[in-house]
Write a protein that holds these residues in place. Structure first.
Motif, PDB file in Angstrom:
ATOM      1  N   ARG A  80      36.761 -52.679   5.513  1.00  0.00           N
ATOM      2  CA  ARG A  80      37.770 -52.229   4.324  1.00  0.00           C
ATOM      3  C   ARG A  80      37.503 -53.098   3.142  1.00  0.00           C
ATOM      4  NH1 ARG A  80      41.502 -48.741   4.504  1.00  0.00           N
ATOM      5  NH2 ARG A  80      42.798 -49.471   6.157  1.00  0.00           N
ATOM      6  N   LYS A 117      39.917 -37.793  12.377  1.00  0.00           N
ATOM      7  CA  LYS A 117      41.235 -38.023  11.778  1.00  0.00           C
ATOM      8  C   LYS A 117      42.053 -38.438  13.152  1.00  0.00           C
ATOM      9  CE  LYS A 117      41.908 -37.818   6.981  1.00  0.00           C
ATOM     10  NZ  LYS A 117      42.006 -36.956   5.695  1.00  0.00           N
ATOM     11  N   VAL A 148      33.626 -43.847   7.329  1.00  0.00           N
ATOM     12  CA  VAL A 148      34.690 -44.425   8.137  1.00  0.00           C
ATOM     13  C   VAL A 148      34.800 -46.008   7.949  1.00  0.00           C
ATOM     14  CG1 VAL A 148      34.368 -42.431   9.900  1.00  0.00           C
ATOM     15  CG2 VAL A 148      33.097 -44.684  10.049  1.00  0.00           C
ATOM     16  N   ILE A 149      36.284 -46.260   7.886  1.00  0.00           N
ATOM     17  CA  ILE A 149      36.392 -47.745   7.678  1.00  0.00           C
ATOM     18  C   ILE A 149      36.715 -48.273   9.044  1.00  0.00           C
ATOM     19  CG2 ILE A 149      37.904 -49.428   6.440  1.00  0.00           C
ATOM     20  CD1 ILE A 149      38.251 -47.242   4.333  1.00  0.00           C
ATOM     21  N   ASP A 202      37.220 -51.758  11.906  1.00  0.00           N
ATOM     22  CA  ASP A 202      37.723 -52.931  12.355  1.00  0.00           C
ATOM     23  C   ASP A 202      36.406 -54.052  12.470  1.00  0.00           C
ATOM     24  OD1 ASP A 202      37.301 -52.833  14.933  1.00  0.00           O
ATOM     25  OD2 ASP A 202      39.422 -52.356  15.294  1.00  0.00           O
ATOM     26  N   ILE A 232      38.010 -47.351  14.483  1.00  0.00           N
ATOM     27  CA  ILE A 232      38.094 -46.818  13.203  1.00  0.00           C
ATOM     28  C   ILE A 232      39.599 -46.961  12.771  1.00  0.00           C
ATOM     29  CG2 ILE A 232      37.664 -44.670  11.987  1.00  0.00           C
ATOM     30  CD1 ILE A 232      35.817 -43.784  14.016  1.00  0.00           C
ATOM     31  N   ILE A 233      39.531 -47.341  11.440  1.00  0.00           N
ATOM     32  CA  ILE A 233      40.904 -47.591  10.655  1.00  0.00           C
ATOM     33  C   ILE A 233      41.328 -46.394  10.049  1.00  0.00           C
ATOM     34  CG2 ILE A 233      42.236 -49.097   9.300  1.00  0.00           C
ATOM     35  CD1 ILE A 233      40.399 -51.142   9.961  1.00  0.00           C
ATOM     36  N   GLU A 234      40.148 -45.839   9.100  1.00  0.00           N
ATOM     37  CA  GLU A 234      40.428 -44.856   8.294  1.00  0.00           C
ATOM     38  C   GLU A 234      39.092 -43.837   8.300  1.00  0.00           C
ATOM     39  OE1 GLU A 234      42.056 -46.162   4.468  1.00  0.00           O
ATOM     40  OE2 GLU A 234      41.850 -44.328   3.570  1.00  0.00           O
ATOM     41  N   ILE A 235      39.567 -42.477   7.671  1.00  0.00           N
ATOM     42  CA  ILE A 235      38.419 -41.617   7.475  1.00  0.00           C
ATOM     43  C   ILE A 235      38.583 -41.232   6.206  1.00  0.00           C
ATOM     44  CG2 ILE A 235      37.576 -39.246   8.151  1.00  0.00           C
ATOM     45  CD1 ILE A 235      37.386 -41.039  10.676  1.00  0.00           C
ATOM     46  N   LYS A 236      37.492 -41.153   5.494  1.00  0.00           N
ATOM     47  CA  LYS A 236      37.321 -40.889   4.211  1.00  0.00           C
ATOM     48  C   LYS A 236      36.211 -39.492   3.919  1.00  0.00           C
ATOM     49  CE  LYS A 236      38.976 -44.894   1.653  1.00  0.00           C
ATOM     50  NZ  LYS A 236      38.650 -45.728   0.665  1.00  0.00           N
ATOM     51  N   SER A 256      38.260 -33.554  10.197  1.00  0.00           N
ATOM     52  CA  SER A 256      39.649 -33.407  10.611  1.00  0.00           C
ATOM     53  C   SER A 256      40.226 -33.907  12.251  1.00  0.00           C
ATOM     54  CB  SER A 256      40.215 -32.052  10.394  1.00  0.00           C
ATOM     55  OG  SER A 256      39.300 -31.080  11.203  1.00  0.00           O
ATOM     56  N   ILE A 310      41.467 -41.569  15.680  1.00  0.00           N
ATOM     57  CA  ILE A 310      41.086 -42.676  15.138  1.00  0.00           C
ATOM     58  C   ILE A 310      42.075 -43.758  15.928  1.00  0.00           C
ATOM     59  CG2 ILE A 310      40.161 -42.402  12.899  1.00  0.00           C
ATOM     60  CD1 ILE A 310      42.334 -43.040  11.503  1.00  0.00           C
TER      61      ILE A 310
END
Ligand code: GLU
Length: 367
Positions: A316, A334, A277-278, A280, A298-302, A331, A337
């Protein structure tokens, strides 16, 4: 002796709770134990693993010796109702609610089921309800059984991250020889490492009603020792079976690692996190101050990780902040976030955790 511990699993053997001749519950003894449990219940989380279903149920079955598995299963299905009833009515006097959980080996060995059982246990603990656990003997066949409740209790201790497992038995602890045969046998008080010598001592000692014996108790202590949990073997036959434990009536097995360090090591050694997880800079700051990771930061899930998988927490620019266990699958994560934790249940349609990674389940990398 138990003062310093917070989460305690108490395992009660068949010999302690069922009279070996009449196959009836030892009602007076259980009254005493419940009184003792009520004393510590306010300040500690308690889980009970209780044997005795087969022994209790056997009096309703004509066969004298239950050798066949299906007879034992039938006896267990009869005896379990009585066992649960006894616990409920005796703890009710102290306004303590109980629940019944019947587990099979797969529930602790298969990840998804393990997590489900763990969540149920943690929800019950949050509500101060005492779970009464036994093996689900009626469906567990020979190949898929714990077989004895000592091992089951150790797995439960692992599941709830207990710091103490108490094995109530018909013997004070581990002796340097079989005390039934050798009057001069001496009880060992403290054990810091379970080696071959200790395992061999245990093989010499067995019990009457249950399927355990000293051997399985040592195996249980070994499981706990690797998970930062202390194990105490003690005789159930005393006034306050729990609060009267002292070094003269017990053997204590200390863990080889502290709970935190074993989990930390496990997380740090996790070579392949299932995703990341990205976050901030606000979330990074919070994590470095020993806080949990909330969805808001959380900004993004990978990656396609599942609930309970290990994930990396990164910035980031790729800088690693921490590694931890995710409370959500990718899921669901996501969908939440950037959101406030209060909105989680509305978005997902179920009551989830406030944190995506709880602070107890993460290891920080220094800033
Ligand atoms: N699950 C069994 C019962 O309740 C006991 C297993 C054991 O003796 O450890 O009767």
């Amino acid at each position: 002796m138990i003062n310093k511990y917070k989460k305690i699993v108490i395992k009660i053997g068949s010999n302690s709770i069922v009279n070996s001749k009449t196959k009836k519950i030892k009602s007076k003894w259980l009254d005493g134990l419940c009184k003792d449990i009520a004393k510590i219940h306010k300040s500690k989380k308690i889980v009970i693993v209780c044997s005795g279903a087969i022994a209790l149920g056997s009096k309703s079955i004509s066969e004298k010796n239950l050798r066949k598995l299906e007879d034992k299963q039938a006896a267990a299905s009869i005896g379990q109702i009585e066992l649960a009833h006894q616990w409920r009515s005796k703890l009710k006097k102290y306004k303590i609610n109980v629940s019944q959980i019947l587990l099979t080996l797969e529930d602790s060995e298969e990840r998804r089921r393990y997590l489900n059982a763990r969540n149920t246990l943690s929800s019950l603990q949050d509500k101060n309800i005492i779970p009464i656990i036994n093996e689900n003997d009626t469906v567990a066949t020979e190949e898929i059984r714990y077989g004895d409740n000592d091992k089951l209790a150790a797995r439960v201790a692992q599941m709830i991250e207990a710091d103490l497992l108490i094995l109530l038995s018909d013997i004070d602890g581990l002796y340097d020889d079989n005390p039934k045969k050798n009057n001069n046998a001496k009880k060992l008080t403290e054990i810091f490492k379970i080696d071959k010598k200790i395992e061999n001592l245990a093989k010499k000692q067995t019990s009457e009603l249950g399927s355990g014996g000293m051997n399985t108790k040592i195996l249980a202590a070994k499981i706990c020792s690797g998970n930062g949990c202390t194990t105490v073997i003690t005789n159930s036959n005393k006034n306050n079976p729990i609060s009267d434990i002292n070094k003269f009536n017990s053997t204590t097995f200390y863990p080889v690692v502290s709970y935190n360090s074993s989990k930390k090591k496990w997380l740090l050694n996790h070579l392949k996190p299932s995703g990341s997880v990205i976050v901030d800079s606000g979330a990074k700051k919070a994590i470095l101050k020993n806080k949990s990771l909330l969805p808001a930061g959380i900004i993004e899930i990978k990656g396609r990780f599942k609930r309970g998988d290990v994930i990396s927490i990164i910035l980031r620019n790729g800088q690693k902040v921490a590694i931890g266990i995710s409370a959500y699958d990718f899921s669901d994560a996501k969908k939440i976030i950037g959101k406030n934790s209060k909105e989680i249940s509305k978005i997902l349609g179920f009551e989830g955790r406030d944190e995506v990674v709880h602070k107890d389940n993460l290891v920080r990398f220094s800033s």
